[in-house]
Write a protein that holds these residues in place. Structure first.
Motif, mmCIF file in Angstrom:
data_model
loop_
_atom_site.group_PDB
_atom_site.id
_atom_site.type_symbol
_atom_site.label_atom_id
_atom_site.label_comp_id
_atom_site.label_asym_id
_atom_site.label_seq_id
_atom_site.Cartn_x
_atom_site.Cartn_y
_atom_site.Cartn_z
ATOM 1 N N LEU A 1 1.000 -1.119 -0.120
ATOM 2 C CA LEU A 1 0.026 0.153 -0.047
ATOM 3 C C LEU A 1 0.845 1.181 -0.156
ATOM 4 O O LEU A 1 0.654 2.356 -0.745
ATOM 5 C CB LEU A 1 -0.817 -0.114 1.202
ATOM 6 C CG LEU A 1 -2.096 -0.968 0.883
ATOM 7 C CD1 LEU A 1 -2.747 -0.961 2.485
ATOM 8 C CD2 LEU A 1 -3.145 -0.471 0.115
ATOM 9 N N TYR A 2 1.818 1.098 0.934
ATOM 10 C CA TYR A 2 2.926 2.334 0.786
ATOM 11 C C TYR A 2 3.543 2.698 -0.405
ATOM 12 O O TYR A 2 3.462 3.871 -0.809
ATOM 13 C CB TYR A 2 3.959 2.281 2.230
ATOM 14 C CG TYR A 2 4.763 3.370 2.133
ATOM 15 C CD1 TYR A 2 4.126 4.461 2.864
ATOM 16 C CD2 TYR A 2 5.707 3.262 2.032
ATOM 17 C CE1 TYR A 2 4.938 5.776 3.349
ATOM 18 C CE2 TYR A 2 6.809 4.266 2.332
ATOM 19 C CZ TYR A 2 6.191 5.615 2.788
ATOM 20 O OH TYR A 2 6.978 6.723 3.065
ATOM 21 N N ALA A 3 4.085 1.480 -1.087
ATOM 22 C CA ALA A 3 4.526 1.747 -2.237
ATOM 23 C C ALA A 3 3.796 2.441 -3.387
ATOM 24 O O ALA A 3 4.064 3.068 -4.111
ATOM 25 C CB ALA A 3 5.342 0.340 -2.692
ATOM 26 N N GLY A 4 2.457 1.952 -3.451
ATOM 27 C CA GLY A 4 1.393 2.123 -4.490
ATOM 28 C C GLY A 4 1.220 3.848 -4.281
ATOM 29 O O GLY A 4 0.958 4.362 -5.027
ATOM 30 N N LEU A 5 0.935 4.242 -2.715
ATOM 31 C CA LEU A 5 0.628 5.766 -2.617
ATOM 32 C C LEU A 5 1.848 6.513 -3.220
ATOM 33 O O LEU A 5 1.836 7.513 -3.699
ATOM 34 C CB LEU A 5 0.291 5.639 -1.284
ATOM 35 C CG LEU A 5 -0.682 5.223 -0.716
ATOM 36 C CD1 LEU A 5 -0.904 5.371 0.989
ATOM 37 C CD2 LEU A 5 -2.121 5.699 -1.290
ATOM 38 N N GLU A 6 3.209 6.034 -2.977
ATOM 39 C CA GLU A 6 4.373 6.850 -3.622
ATOM 40 C C GLU A 6 4.035 6.851 -5.019
ATOM 41 O O GLU A 6 4.794 7.806 -5.462
ATOM 42 C CB GLU A 6 5.490 6.120 -2.942
ATOM 43 C CG GLU A 6 5.832 6.520 -1.443
ATOM 44 C CD GLU A 6 7.349 6.128 -1.040
ATOM 45 O OE1 GLU A 6 8.008 6.999 -0.195
ATOM 46 O OE2 GLU A 6 7.508 5.014 -1.396
ATOM 47 N N LEU A 7 4.045 5.701 -5.703
ATOM 48 C CA LEU A 7 3.885 5.511 -7.201
ATOM 49 C C LEU A 7 2.808 6.421 -7.759
ATOM 50 O O LEU A 7 3.125 7.158 -8.811
ATOM 51 C CB LEU A 7 3.616 4.149 -7.410
ATOM 52 C CG LEU A 7 3.468 3.689 -9.019
ATOM 53 C CD1 LEU A 7 4.796 4.121 -9.704
ATOM 54 C CD2 LEU A 7 3.203 2.370 -9.276
ATOM 55 N N ALA A 8 1.626 6.752 -6.935
ATOM 56 C CA ALA A 8 0.621 7.582 -7.688
ATOM 57 C C ALA A 8 0.840 8.826 -7.883
ATOM 58 O O ALA A 8 1.393 9.354 -6.979
ATOM 59 C CB ALA A 8 -0.690 6.985 -6.751
ATOM 60 N N THR A 9 0.371 9.150 -8.836
ATOM 61 C CA THR A 9 0.539 10.674 -9.070
ATOM 62 C C THR A 9 -0.704 11.450 -9.283
ATOM 63 O O THR A 9 -0.756 12.755 -9.521
ATOM 64 C CB THR A 9 1.403 10.873 -10.477
ATOM 65 O OG1 THR A 9 0.391 10.164 -11.657
ATOM 66 C CG2 THR A 9 2.783 10.135 -10.342
ATOM 67 N N GLY A 10 -1.883 10.686 -9.270
ATOM 68 C CA GLY A 10 -3.022 11.415 -9.382
ATOM 69 C C GLY A 10 -3.675 12.545 -8.553
ATOM 70 O O GLY A 10 -2.988 12.521 -7.278
ATOM 71 N N ASP A 11 -4.679 13.442 -8.886
ATOM 72 C CA ASP A 11 -5.170 14.478 -8.045
ATOM 73 C C ASP A 11 -5.939 13.529 -6.804
ATOM 74 O O ASP A 11 -6.134 14.200 -5.884
ATOM 75 C CB ASP A 11 -6.315 15.074 -8.883
ATOM 76 C CG ASP A 11 -5.442 15.953 -9.977
ATOM 77 O OD1 ASP A 11 -4.481 16.597 -9.637
ATOM 78 O OD2 ASP A 11 -5.477 15.418 -11.305
#
Length: 309
Positions: free
Chosen positions: A79-89
């Protein structure tokens, strides 16, 4: 004005049977949201064809991104890695097995955009299809942790959330090693609206959560957001000390007044075993907290990326 983007954070561990089903199911609701979708898959050290399927999807659709770990680091790291990867608004965290229904995404987006909420969280209204014993212990966990902690964790809460960029940034900045996302989501605050839905069976494959795994996860949650166990162990120690003083006085008075010898070796052994068990229990509680401090002070990486697209 550029079009807004919604990032979908999706941890995967040995989910070769569900990834493409999930991807195509989400696309059915894309037109109901006036925003661009971004898929952020996290391969948590899978041993099946998960990474091969993610590579194929990324080659077919430029909106699909992924990171692949060097080994299995657990869902919290995913989850943490995905949140760091995400660039969306906006960012939504979801399970790939479709137990987090994509049909809620348009409504979640509308609520955040029109009603002024920073987050839309979900919870299960029923535990239909879940083993009775597992449901019982799950309910007990939520009762216990909410009595012990100042951070409220809603019974039946899922990791399925739709969040503003501001809230996501706050979660990312909380870079603790021992992570318990349900607690972190609540601890960071922000205005949250809850949506309920009935429990949904997996679209394919088998759950990766065993009873023992869930038990350890619940212990992690209690240790992460409550120091009450330490107070309980201290209280037990004080209570037993007072009880031993009373017993000692009773034995002396009995000897002086009635002259009875001290008897009952069998019961004495039981008492010693009981006290020894209590001492070990209290030391174990303290040891768990010390172990968490130890891991935090080592400053290890939460995850290690082997491949990224």
């Amino acid at each position: 004005m550029s079009q807004e983007t919604i990032s979908l954070v999706v941890p995967c561990y040995n989910e070769e049977a569900t990834i493409e089903i999930f991807y195509h199911e989400v696309l059915k609701y894309e037109k109901q949201m006036p925003a661009q979708l971004e898929f952020c898959f996290v391969d948590d050290g899978s041993s099946d064809r998960t990474i091969a399927i993610l590579r194929k999807l990324a080659a077919q659709d430029s909106r699909v991104h992924y990171v692949s770990f060097s080994r299995n680091f657990g869902k919290e790291a995913g989850l943490y890695a995905g949140l760091e990867l995400a660039t969306g608004d906006y960012v939504a965290t979801m399970d790939v097995d479709l137990q987090d229904p994509p049909y809620l995404l348009p409504e979640m987006y509308r609520i955040v955009k029109e009603e002024g909420y920073d987050c839309v969280a979900t919870k299960r209204s029923t535990r239909k299809g879940e083993p009775v014993v597992r449901s019982f212990f799950a309910r007990m966990f939520y009762r216990i942790i909410n009595r012990m902690s100042d951070t409220e964790i809603v019974d039946g809460a899922r990791d399925y959330r739709f969040m503003s960029r501001q809230m996501v940034n706050a979660i990312i900045e909380d870079g603790e090693y021992n992570r318990f996302s349900k607690g972190i989501f609540s601890w960071v605050g922000f205005n949250t609206k809850w949506l309920s839905y009935e429990n949904i069976e997996r679209s394919a494959g088998q759950t990766k959560w065993s009873f023992w795994g869930l038990f350890k996860y619940s212990i992690e949650g209690i240790l992460a957001y409550s120091t009450v166990p330490l107070y309980i162990s201290s209280f037990i120690g004080v209570a037993l000390f007072i009880l031993s003083i009373i017993a000692f006085i009773f034995i002396i008075i009995k000897k002086l007044v009635w002259g009875d010898p001290v008897q009952g070796w069998a019961s004495m052994v039981c008492i010693l075993l009981f006290l020894g068990g209590i001492i070990l229990l209290c030391l174990g509680i303290i040891g768990l907290y010390v172990s968490k401090i130890y891991l935090e002070t080592k400053k290890r990486q939460i995850y290690i990326v082997k491949e990224k697209k």
